[in-house]
Write an enzyme that holds these catalytic residues in place. Structure first.
Site, PDB file in Angstrom:
ATOM      1  N   LYS A 249       0.595  -1.223   0.217  1.00 40.68           N
ATOM      2  CA  LYS A 249      -0.031  -0.058   0.070  1.00 40.68           C
ATOM      3  C   LYS A 249       1.054   1.247  -0.013  1.00 40.68           C
ATOM      4  O   LYS A 249       0.607   2.209  -0.773  1.00 40.68           O
ATOM      5  CB  LYS A 249      -0.899  -0.118   1.233  1.00 40.68           C
ATOM      6  CG  LYS A 249      -1.807  -1.157   1.319  1.00 40.68           C
ATOM      7  CD  LYS A 249      -2.856  -1.095   2.465  1.00 40.68           C
ATOM      8  CE  LYS A 249      -3.383  -2.488   2.700  1.00 40.68           C
ATOM      9  NZ  LYS A 249      -2.420  -3.387   3.352  1.00 40.68           N
ATOM     10  N   THR A 250       2.100   1.351   0.839  1.00 43.55           N
ATOM     11  CA  THR A 250       2.716   2.380   0.874  1.00 43.55           C
ATOM     12  C   THR A 250       3.322   2.647  -0.070  1.00 43.55           C
ATOM     13  O   THR A 250       3.654   3.795  -1.136  1.00 43.55           O
ATOM     14  CB  THR A 250       3.833   2.318   2.023  1.00 43.55           C
ATOM     15  OG1 THR A 250       3.146   2.244   3.363  1.00 43.55           O
ATOM     16  CG2 THR A 250       4.729   3.419   2.226  1.00 43.55           C
TER      17      THR A 250
ATOM     18  N   ASP B  93      -1.689   6.135   6.693  1.00 45.63           N
ATOM     19  CA  ASP B  93      -1.745   4.623   7.264  1.00 45.63           C
ATOM     20  C   ASP B  93      -2.597   4.301   8.124  1.00 45.63           C
ATOM     21  O   ASP B  93      -2.867   5.066   9.172  1.00 45.63           O
ATOM     22  CB  ASP B  93      -0.207   4.220   7.454  1.00 45.63           C
ATOM     23  CG  ASP B  93      -0.167   2.683   7.285  1.00 45.63           C
ATOM     24  OD1 ASP B  93      -0.993   1.991   6.715  1.00 45.63           O
ATOM     25  OD2 ASP B  93       0.993   2.054   7.614  1.00 45.63           O
TER      26      ASP B  93
ATOM     27  N   THR C 179      -6.207  -2.505   6.771  1.00 46.91           N
ATOM     28  CA  THR C 179      -6.439  -3.691   7.051  1.00 46.91           C
ATOM     29  C   THR C 179      -7.774  -4.119   7.553  1.00 46.91           C
ATOM     30  O   THR C 179      -8.207  -5.358   7.443  1.00 46.91           O
ATOM     31  CB  THR C 179      -5.545  -4.106   7.924  1.00 46.91           C
ATOM     32  OG1 THR C 179      -5.531  -3.720   9.147  1.00 46.91           O
ATOM     33  CG2 THR C 179      -3.823  -4.126   7.413  1.00 46.91           C
TER      34      THR C 179
ATOM     35  N   ARG D  87       6.432  -8.222   1.700  1.00 50.50           N
ATOM     36  CA  ARG D  87       7.289  -7.902   2.764  1.00 50.50           C
ATOM     37  C   ARG D  87       7.693  -8.979   3.769  1.00 50.50           C
ATOM     38  O   ARG D  87       9.141  -8.956   3.844  1.00 50.50           O
ATOM     39  CB  ARG D  87       6.466  -7.067   3.778  1.00 50.50           C
ATOM     40  CG  ARG D  87       7.029  -6.544   5.031  1.00 50.50           C
ATOM     41  CD  ARG D  87       5.928  -5.814   6.041  1.00 50.50           C
ATOM     42  NE  ARG D  87       5.523  -4.684   5.387  1.00 50.50           N
ATOM     43  CZ  ARG D  87       4.351  -4.093   5.829  1.00 50.50           C
ATOM     44  NH1 ARG D  87       3.685  -4.669   6.852  1.00 50.50           N
ATOM     45  NH2 ARG D  87       3.954  -2.982   5.297  1.00 50.50           N
TER      46      ARG D  87
END
Length: 350
Positions: free
Chosen positions: A88-89, A133, A182, A241
């Protein structure tokens, strides 16, 4: 950024000194964001074409970016949701690069006071991307300040207290808000409905994760065979990640043992040492499954009972471990509680 306040300039000398001071502090406050630079994180792709995976999302964003650039406007507000670690980032940084603007990053828990979000918004340049976020954790006051900012490009602030309180509207530069969460169900409807695009990020396929690992290894100047990358990818739970994190641990192992290139046997040996099995389960995942089998005969059993038996926090089990176990079919949710599946029992050797 210059802010137009022509209608108030003639009255500025009449404002009480403390009122002007408070307003200036609001305008100059910007403690919660950081501007990204070109060398902030070399592991992240910089362009949409270099972003691996999420094909459907990339197609949608490519249209939105080109349409906004042709009109000379800021892109519409975007809400990204899905499990953590899926990019997302990275997507928000790519959007800023593609649009030729800056991306400022913050998190909802950092925006506790009205002056926090005020300082962020008034310091945005035209077209900038603001990434928030964990946006589902934003408090009500901050959220309500976002409504006119997202819809009308203005910020409504109250200056002063009591009978002397006045509401001021500050015009904002056009910007794109990218929210990441999330738990999309935790967002309020008024906030969710103000996003022009709502997109879900999917877990990654094995070949996509392999390509990500090969790219990361190249950036890290690490020798790796395709088979070694595939072995790491298979244990990465569909998440970039985690894939990059495991690659770094395997790189450390290979370096210390002086094994040279990361091959499939080397990656397998290293990940077994770190207790990550072929399905990507770690020690805690297996603890949860074994507890269900040994103490509760496979279930059904409540989440609180599992947490008490394993010593893990209830929310940690629900948010961190359970989604992947459900995804791979090792766990079932029933009205009476959680149950283990035959597939999980076969994997664990029962």
């Amino acid at each position: 950024m210059a802010i137009k306040r022509s209608s108030e300039q003639g009255k500025s000398s009449e404002q009480p000194a403390n009122e002007r001071k408070q307003r200036n502090e609001l305008l100059q406050s910007n403690p919660t964001t950081e501007e990204t630079s070109s060398n902030e994180d070399s592991l992240r792709p910089q362009r949409l074409a270099d972003y691996i995976g999420q094909k459907d999302l990339k197609a949608v964003l490519d249209i939105a970016i080109n349409a906004a650039k042709q009109r000379g406007e800021a892109m519409d507000h975007l809400l990204l949701y899905g499990p953590p670690g899926l990019g997302k980032t990275t997507i928000s940084l790519i959007l800023a690069t593609e649009m030729g603007v800056q991306c400022k990053i913050t998190a909802a828990p950092a925006l506790e006071r009205p002056r926090d979000i005020t300082g962020v918004l008034v310091n945005l340049n035209p077209g900038d991307v603001l990434f928030i976020d964990e946006i589902h954790r934003m408090n009500r006051i901050t959220e309500e300040l976002l409504y006119p900012a997202m819809e009308d490009g203005r910020l409504d602030i109250t200056v002063g207290k009591g009978q002397s309180a006045k509401t001021r509207s500050i015009p904002l530069a056009p910007f794109t808000l990218v929210g990441a969460t999330t738990r999309i169900g935790a967002l309020t409807s008024p906030l969710r409905d103000r996003f022009g695009m709502i997109q879900r990020l999917q877990f990654y396929e094995l070949d996509e994760l392999t390509d990500i690992i090969l790219r990361t290894a190249k950036v890290l100047e690490t020798d790796i065979a395709t088979e070694g990358a595939t072995e790491i990818a298979a244990r990465s739970r569909g998440t970039p990640r985690i894939a990059n994190r495991l690659l770094k641990r395997v790189r450390d192992y290979t370096q210390v043992k002086a094994l040279g290139t990361i091959t499939q046997p080397v990656a397998e040996e290293a990940l077994e040492l770190f207790q990550v099995d072929k399905m990507g389960l770690d020690w805690t995942d297996r603890l949860i499954l074994n507890t269900l089998i040994d103490q509760f005969h496979g279930g059904p059993v409540g989440l609180d009972a599992i947490a008490a038996a394993t010593g893990e926090d209830r929310l940690t089990i629900e948010d961190v471990y359970e989604p992947y176990l459900l995804q791979i079919g090792f766990l079932q949710r029933t009205p009476r509680g959680r149950m283990i599946t035959e597939k999980a029992m076969d994997h664990l050797g029962y």
